[in-house]
Design an enzyme around this catalytic site. Sequence first.
Site, mmCIF file in Angstrom:
data_model
loop_
_atom_site.group_PDB
_atom_site.id
_atom_site.type_symbol
_atom_site.label_atom_id
_atom_site.label_comp_id
_atom_site.label_asym_id
_atom_site.label_seq_id
_atom_site.Cartn_x
_atom_site.Cartn_y
_atom_site.Cartn_z
ATOM 1 N N ASP A 69 -0.817 2.068 -5.476
ATOM 2 C CA ASP A 69 -0.741 0.617 -5.630
ATOM 3 C C ASP A 69 -2.026 0.120 -6.282
ATOM 4 O OD1 ASP A 69 -2.439 -0.768 -2.984
ATOM 5 O OD2 ASP A 69 -1.881 1.355 -2.880
ATOM 6 N N HIS A 105 0.820 -1.209 0.000
ATOM 7 C CA HIS A 105 0.000 0.000 0.000
ATOM 8 C C HIS A 105 0.857 1.265 0.000
ATOM 9 C CE1 HIS A 105 -4.208 0.626 -0.129
ATOM 10 N NE2 HIS A 105 -4.447 0.953 1.110
ATOM 11 N N ASN A 154 -6.974 6.789 3.600
ATOM 12 C CA ASN A 154 -8.407 7.057 3.415
ATOM 13 C C ASN A 154 -8.765 8.536 3.348
ATOM 14 O OD1 ASN A 154 -8.447 4.315 3.587
ATOM 15 N ND2 ASN A 154 -9.641 4.207 5.461
ATOM 16 N N ASN A 162 -9.290 2.984 -1.628
ATOM 17 C CA ASN A 162 -9.779 4.010 -0.700
ATOM 18 C C ASN A 162 -9.080 5.358 -0.863
ATOM 19 O OD1 ASN A 162 -11.746 2.364 0.404
ATOM 20 N ND2 ASN A 162 -10.369 1.565 1.973
#
Length: 186
Positions: free
Chosen positions: A91, A20, A66, A112
């Site tokens: 990613d 991530h 987020n 997200n």
Amino acid sequence: MKYLIVGLGNIGQEYADTRHNIGFMVLDELAKQENAKFYSMRLGYYTEVSYKGRMLYLIKPTTYMNLSGKSLNYWMKELKIPIDNVLVIVDDIALPLGTLRLKPKGSAAGHNGLKNIEYTLGHSNYARLRFGVGDNFPKGKQVDYVLSGFDDDELPQLPALIERSIEMIKSFATIGAELTMTRFNK
């Protein structure tokens, strides 16, 4: 010409080398190559590098994934950079490791960070460099997968992929999204 290059990731040592955080990893390497140091600023780690007469403002949001849109939007306004000169490095589990795709716009595809950017901006018309991290996880384990490190057999591929990502960032800033796609998206 000014460009805002935003590498998505999460702050904190526990996220440092996870899938991530590939956006952070790419910008860290670019900054290292240019002898630039990141500074903790409002809503992000910030540095700038010059490339062929262009200023590349590198941002690693400190808002967590987020809420990436909050950081991107702030720096876009603060630096007065038009959306056409914004590139997000992210990613992508829909692409196998080794695949890099530059897109001038597109959907969040369940990511997200991208969802929040789209929500904050009110549209999805911004360029993104999608860095394939594969999808080798059991059903329902997507979060665990993206928050885990790369496998031992994947690690040797990372330096070349990160280097190619940097080439794509520089290309985006010099010849634009369309020509960069033609040159790099294979």
